[in-house]
Design an enzyme around this catalytic site. Sequence first.
Site, short mmCIF file in Angstrom:
data_model
loop_
_atom_site.label_atom_id
_atom_site.label_comp_id
_atom_site.label_asym_id
_atom_site.label_seq_id
_atom_site.Cartn_x
_atom_site.Cartn_y
_atom_site.Cartn_z
N HIS A 17 -9.26 12.64 2.85
CA HIS A 17 -8.00 12.83 2.09
C HIS A 17 -7.16 11.55 2.10
CE1 HIS A 17 -8.91 17.18 2.56
NE2 HIS A 17 -9.25 16.80 3.78
N SER A 46 0.48 -13.63 -10.54
CA SER A 46 1.36 -13.03 -11.53
C SER A 46 2.14 -14.13 -12.20
CB SER A 46 2.31 -12.06 -10.83
OG SER A 46 3.49 -11.89 -11.61
N LYS A 105 2.48 -12.87 -5.66
CA LYS A 105 1.43 -11.88 -5.90
C LYS A 105 0.03 -12.45 -5.95
CE LYS A 105 2.08 -8.26 -8.19
NZ LYS A 105 1.98 -6.82 -8.05
N GLU A 140 -10.03 -4.05 -10.44
CA GLU A 140 -9.44 -3.11 -11.40
C GLU A 140 -10.29 -3.04 -12.67
OE1 GLU A 140 -4.73 -3.41 -10.87
OE2 GLU A 140 -5.72 -5.33 -10.94
#
Length: 467
Positions: A166, A287, A293, A300
Site C-alpha cells: 500500500h 526546469s 529542479k 515519466e
Amino acid sequence: MADDTTDTKSSNQMWGGRFASGPDAIMEEINASIGFDKKLFAQDIRGSIAHATMLAHQGIITTDDKDKIVHGLNTILSEIESGNFEFSRQLEDIHMNVEARLATLIGPAAGRLHTARSRNDQVALDFRLWVKEELQKTERMLTGLIAAFLDRAEEHAESVMPGFTHLQTAQPVTFGHHCMAYVEMFGRDRSRVRHAIEHLDESPIGAAALAGTGYPIDRHMTAKALGFREPTRNSIDTVSDRDFAIEFLSIAAIAGMHLSRLAEEIVIWSTPQFGFVRLSDAFSTGSSIMPQKKNPDAAELVRAKTGRINGSLVALLTIMKGLPLAYSKDMQEDKEQVFDAAESLELAIAAMTGMVRDMTVNTARMKAAAGSGYSTATDLADWLVREAGLPFRDAHHVTGRAVALAESNGCDLAELPLSDLQAIHAAITDKVYDVLTVEASVASRKSFGGTAPSEVRKQIAFWRARN
Ligand code: ARG
C-alpha cells in the site's frame, strides 16, 4: 501522408484491367499504405527473391527470368537503402511499388514474379518477417535490461531499504532483492517473446489469395529459404491471421506495464522526500523556471509510452474482431499500430536500462527509511512465537501494544526500555533487541525467494546462468 509523386487519373497498372478510370483522390488516399508499409521493403524483397527462386526451381518460370527478377530486386533494394527510390502513392503499397519498379528495370519478366501468389500472402509474409525480427530485437534488449538489474542487485545484495505494501512501510528488504523482482518480471516477458517467436515461425507464402494455388509450388522450400520452421497449414487462416501482431502487442503491453511500474518507482524514489536514488544528468532534465529542479522526465515518458502501447493493442484487437474470413482491407491498419508500439517499447527498454545502470543509490537514506515506521514489528511478533511459545495471533496483539507505546513515546521499537516491553509481556528478554534491527530482520528471512542477502545471491547466480 505518403510522399506522393504523380497523380494522373489513369487506372491502376497492377490491378486496373477491368477499370475504365483511376480512383478518386480520396479513394487513393484512404487506400494507400505506402506511407507506412515502405518500412517492409527489405522483407518484401527477401520474400520475392525466395518466391522467384522457388518458381524457377519448380519449372514454373525460366531460370533466365528468375535471374533477371533477382538481379532487379537487388537493384531496388540498394536504391531504397540509399534513398534513391521514388515511392508512389498511386501504387498503393510497398508490394506494388517494388513490382512496378521491377517492370521498369527488367521489362516483361517482372510480370512473372506474381505467379502463384497474391498480395494477401505476400503482406502476411512481409509483416511476419518484420515482427519476427522485432521480437528477436526485443529479446536482446530485455537481456540487456536484466543484465543491468543483475549488476545492481549484486552491488546491493546487502543494502537495506523499506519494503512497501500500500506504499506504506511494511518490512525491511534489500535493494538487491527489489532489483531481482524486476529481473523476474522481465525474465517472464522475455520468455513470452521466445514463445511468440515459436508461434509465428511458419511461412505464409504460397497460401495465395486464400485458397492455395494450382501451380506446383514448393512451400517447404520457401519456408526454409526464409528461415521459417515450416509452412503454415491452412491457406484461409494464413491470410486471415494477425495473431502474431496481436501477440507482439500483448507482450509489449505486459512488458510496458512492468516498465511503467518501474518508472513510477523511480519517480517516487527520486523525489527529495524519498531521496533513495539520484538520476544521472544523462537521464533527467532541469526546469526552465525553478533552478533547483531535476526532473525524471525519461521515467515519466516511459510511463506514458505504456499508454500508447495499450492503445495499439486495443486498436488492433478491435480492427480484427469483426472480420469474416479471409482477408479484408481493414487488416492493412495492423501495421501502424505495431510499428508505433515497437518504437515505444524499444525506447522504453533502452531508457530504463540506461537509468538503472546510471542511477546513484543512496543506501544511507534507504537504511534510515527502512528502520522507520516500525518495520521490524513482524520480527518482534515472530520472536515471541519462537522464543516465548506464543500463538502468532497473541504475539501479533502484544506487538501491536508495543508499537502503540513506541508511537506515543515518539521512538522506535528498538528504543523502548526492556522494562516497558516486559510490562506488555513478561516473557520478553533483552535478547529481543537482536531482531529489532533492520539488518537482523533481513538476514533472518532465508526462506526460498526471501530477502536475506544469502538468498538474493542465490537468485542472482540462478539468473546469471540464464542470461
Ligand atoms: N497493402 C495491403 C495490406 O497491407 C496489402 C494486401 C492487399 N490485398 C488486397 N487484397 N487488396 O493489407
